[in-house]
Design an enzyme around this catalytic site. Sequence first.
Site, PDB file in Angstrom:
ATOM      1  N   GLY A  28       3.267   1.260  -6.411  1.00  0.00           N
ATOM      2  CA  GLY A  28       3.912   1.971  -5.319  1.00  0.00           C
ATOM      3  C   GLY A  28       3.368   1.527  -3.979  1.00  0.00           C
ATOM      4  O   GLY A  28       2.528   0.612  -3.894  1.00  0.00           O
ATOM      5  N   ASN A  29       3.838   2.156  -2.932  1.00  0.00           N
ATOM      6  CA  ASN A  29       3.376   1.804  -1.584  1.00  0.00           C
ATOM      7  C   ASN A  29       3.700   2.930  -0.615  1.00  0.00           C
ATOM      8  O   ASN A  29       4.532   3.791  -0.915  1.00  0.00           O
ATOM      9  CB  ASN A  29       3.979   0.469  -1.116  1.00  0.00           C
ATOM     10  N   SER A  74       2.430  -4.832   1.927  1.00  0.00           N
ATOM     11  CA  SER A  74       3.145  -4.564   0.675  1.00  0.00           C
ATOM     12  C   SER A  74       4.367  -5.462   0.548  1.00  0.00           C
ATOM     13  O   SER A  74       5.084  -5.699   1.532  1.00  0.00           O
ATOM     14  CB  SER A  74       3.595  -3.088   0.665  1.00  0.00           C
ATOM     15  N   SER A  75       4.633  -5.902  -0.685  1.00  0.00           N
ATOM     16  CA  SER A  75       5.827  -6.727  -0.943  1.00  0.00           C
ATOM     17  C   SER A  75       7.114  -5.962  -0.620  1.00  0.00           C
ATOM     18  O   SER A  75       8.174  -6.555  -0.482  1.00  0.00           O
ATOM     19  CB  SER A  75       5.833  -7.157  -2.406  1.00  0.00           C
ATOM     20  N   GLU A  76       7.001  -4.641  -0.502  1.00  0.00           N
ATOM     21  CA  GLU A  76       8.187  -3.817  -0.199  1.00  0.00           C
ATOM     22  C   GLU A  76       8.379  -3.613   1.300  1.00  0.00           C
ATOM     23  O   GLU A  76       9.134  -2.721   1.697  1.00  0.00           O
ATOM     24  CB  GLU A  76       8.053  -2.444  -0.876  1.00  0.00           C
ATOM     25  N   HIS A  95       6.497   5.641  -1.601  1.00  0.00           N
ATOM     26  CA  HIS A  95       7.215   5.211  -2.816  1.00  0.00           C
ATOM     27  C   HIS A  95       6.176   5.146  -3.930  1.00  0.00           C
ATOM     28  O   HIS A  95       5.132   4.507  -3.773  1.00  0.00           O
ATOM     29  CB  HIS A  95       7.860   3.846  -2.596  1.00  0.00           C
ATOM     30  N   HIS A  97       5.417   5.735  -8.555  1.00  0.00           N
ATOM     31  CA  HIS A  97       5.974   5.533  -9.886  1.00  0.00           C
ATOM     32  C   HIS A  97       5.616   6.732 -10.766  1.00  0.00           C
ATOM     33  O   HIS A  97       5.227   6.574 -11.914  1.00  0.00           O
ATOM     34  CB  HIS A  97       5.423   4.240 -10.494  1.00  0.00           C
ATOM     35  N   HIS A 158      13.042   2.290 -11.320  1.00  0.00           N
ATOM     36  CA  HIS A 158      11.888   1.860 -10.513  1.00  0.00           C
ATOM     37  C   HIS A 158      10.996   3.041 -10.136  1.00  0.00           C
ATOM     38  O   HIS A 158       9.815   3.045 -10.477  1.00  0.00           O
ATOM     39  CB  HIS A 158      12.442   1.150  -9.263  1.00  0.00           C
TER      40      HIS A 158
HETATM   41  P1  13P Z   1       2.901  -3.821  -3.588  1.00  0.00           P
HETATM   42  O1  13P Z   1       1.477  -3.809  -4.111  1.00  0.00           O
HETATM   43  O2  13P Z   1       3.292  -5.159  -3.039  1.00  0.00           O
HETATM   44  O3  13P Z   1       3.112  -2.681  -2.613  1.00  0.00           O
HETATM   45  O4  13P Z   1       3.887  -3.574  -4.800  1.00  0.00           O
HETATM   46  C1  13P Z   1       3.700  -2.473  -5.612  1.00  0.00           C
HETATM   47  C2  13P Z   1       4.953  -1.900  -6.159  1.00  0.00           C
HETATM   48  O5  13P Z   1       4.846  -0.988  -6.929  1.00  0.00           O
HETATM   49  C3  13P Z   1       6.277  -2.416  -5.787  1.00  0.00           C
HETATM   50  O6  13P Z   1       7.252  -1.466  -6.106  1.00  0.00           O
END
Ligand code: 13P
Length: 224
Positions: A28-29, A74-76, A95, A97, A158
Amino acid sequence: MLLEELRKEIVFYGQEMLKSGLTMHTGGNLSARDPKTGLIVIKPTSLPYRTMRPEDVPVIDENGKMIDGSLKPSSEWPMHTMIYQAMPRVMGIVHDHSIHATACSVADIEIPLIMHEICIYCSSPVKVAAFEVPGTPELGQSALKYLGDNDIVLLGQHGPLAVGATLWHAFDAACAVEQAASMLLVARQLGGTVSPVPSTGRKALRSADPLLGPDGQPPEIKAV
Ligand code: 13P
């Protein structure tokens, strides 16, 4: 350190996400926007919440440009920046999980407003958005489709995403959706009737959301 207090909030709520069971390890992020400068502090990608420090938290602008910090965001970040661009009143995004809300996103089950806490953040059942690949702008578009009337959406297959007038409110909404999803499951197993909170109660509770305008209207969503 630039935006030190807001970076500390990312560390604090990241650890709260772990402690509350909303996520595990690096999953998550979360992010927050500084109302004065418009800059965004966001969790660094793939860094465990447990050991995260304020100086690890990157600062980006609303186009994702790196402003301060040595670790990658974060990738998001595309989803987070798109939401901030589209929703000027939003100052925090979580966000995660969490097990039961994520299970609803996997089973394509929307979450009815069965508990008072979730009624603060939603006007209608929490919707499941179409699956999109994590890290893409398409995921941001998919999330935005169901934000506005509601501060919470389930990203398909997700996990939940919550927005707020502050990071505190986004985190509170993230707790509320996991609680409602857990209660939905347990209450259905008990076998009784599971009904939404009555509409007069829902209206009274909803008015406590600071994301709503002074007229009680949901926040504006701009095209991005
Ligand atoms: P990041 O570590 O890049 O935030 O990704 C975690 C993630 O759960 C993406 O949904």
